[in-house]
Design a protein around this motif. Sequence first.
Motif: not given
Length: 152
Positions: A25-32
């Motif tokens: 979620x953090x990597x793919x949805x929020x780009x972090x």
Amino acid sequence: MSIPFQLNGRPVSFDGPEDTPLLWVVREHFGLTGSKFGCGIGMCGACTMHVDGAASRTCVLAVGNVRGRAIRTIEGVAAEADNAVRKAWNDLDVPQCGYCQSGMIMTATAMLADTPSPTDQDIDRWMTNLCRCATYVRIRQAIHAAARSLKS
């Protein structure tokens, strides 16, 4: 169903399956993308983030379990100009390939918040993250340097 939580101090929400690993979620949805995927079973620690201040392996933590909680990523730590752990990592040139280092820094930061004057045994107990380049000696030195810096 929307899953609200704090991400690096700002309110966010995720509309998707509750069993999706927080890491994705953090990597793919929020780009972090600072937190890395390593093993997928919560063993290596490359995915470590803080959940309400506690170091957590997020490749096995469902986003549904962080509803209403505070998540801090390596990007949140990087935004702190005076972060003692990050400074010690840089000063002692800890990383070699660097892949595991975001997880190492997140675990060390949580450890020092809980144990401000760690012994080598404390470091061994807390730092269960894996480093393929075996920079463990420099990691230990950087943790001790960060602890000294935080005391002064």
